[in-house]
Design an enzyme around this catalytic site. Structure first.
Site, PDB file in Angstrom:
ATOM      1  CD  GLU A  86      -8.147   2.611   4.326  1.00  0.00           C
ATOM      2  OE1 GLU A  86      -7.627   1.806   5.103  1.00  0.00           O
ATOM      3  OE2 GLU A  86      -7.521   3.161   3.401  1.00  0.00           O
ATOM      4  CD  GLU A 146      -3.068   1.124   2.109  1.00  0.00           C
ATOM      5  OE1 GLU A 146      -4.017   1.907   1.949  1.00  0.00           O
ATOM      6  OE2 GLU A 146      -3.038   0.274   3.004  1.00  0.00           O
TER       7      GLU A 146
END
Length: 226
Positions: free
Chosen positions: A205, A107
């Site tokens: 998110e 990520e």
């Protein structure tokens, strides 16, 4: 109306309950967080151990993606040394991922607002690491919110790196709240991702400013109608 969901760490979760609810409602668990600190070679053995536990957790909820993190910049260490450590760490973890039938997604996070000191905060370094590892079970997690803060030019970055992207995250800028109120044009971004043939998932998110269910319904309808 959603058919998928994800969560962060697995250690504090009731995995049996998640698996049961996932089956009952037909909701795919797309990803969970596995391990981090790849920039420190001394932490690689722990990353192996943590990944092993994450793979077992992923099996319980039929999840095929495990999020991995670079960790923070180590003072006194060169940029090239950080990149090399990430490459070496992922090469070490890749066979475990392949054996466990999962894909690791590395990520990209922003280091300006939410994660001060985080190393992998741009798509160029993400691409350099992943192309050097060159393993089908190791991809990138392109977080559009984090990338927007760090570098912008989102659609061009996605076009350039779509072959190594295995997952997306999204939130509104600023504040990491609803995508509908942020400065990024998510309907346009999502259409481009579809045009490029991506068949994976985008995790929402973000931190809703109102009732989470209402917020999620509105976001889904907004993206579907745009």
């Amino acid at each position: 109306g959603y058919s998928a969901g994800e969560f962060w760490g697995h250690a504090n979760k009731d995995l049996s309950a998640i698996a049961e609810a996932s089956d009952r409602y037909g909701v795919t668990i797309t990803s969970l967080t596995g391990c981090g600190n790849l920039v420190d070679p001394e932490s690689h053995p722990k990353a192996e151990q943590d990944l092993g536990l994450a793979i077992e957790a992923a099996k319980q909820v039929n999840c095929k993606r495990i999020i991995v993190l670079s960790g923070n910049v180590i003072p006194g260490k060169t940029h090239c040394a950080h990149v090399k450590a990430c490459i070496d760490g992922l090469r070490l973890l890749a066979p475990l991922a392949e054996k466990g039938d999962v894909c690791l997604v590395l990520e990209l996070l922003n280091s300006k607002v939410n994660h001060p000191g985080y190393f992998l905060d741009n798509s160029e370094d993400m691409a350099a690491v992943l192309r050097a590892v060159d393993h089908p079970n190791v991809k990138g997690l392109y977080d559009i919110y984090h990338a927007g803060i760090m570098e912008g030019n989102i659609i061009e970055k996605i076009r350039t790196n779509i072959d190594i992207i295995g997952h997306f995250h999204a939130a509104g800028i600023p504040g990491r709240n609803e995508m509908t109120t942020g400065e990024q044009n998510y309907p346009v971004i999502c259409r481009e991702i579809d045009v490029l043939g991506f068949d994976g998932y985008m995790g929402l998110e973000y931190r809703p400013l109102r009732d989470s269910r209402e917020s999620l319904v509105e976001t889904r309808e907004w993206l579907a109608q745009s």
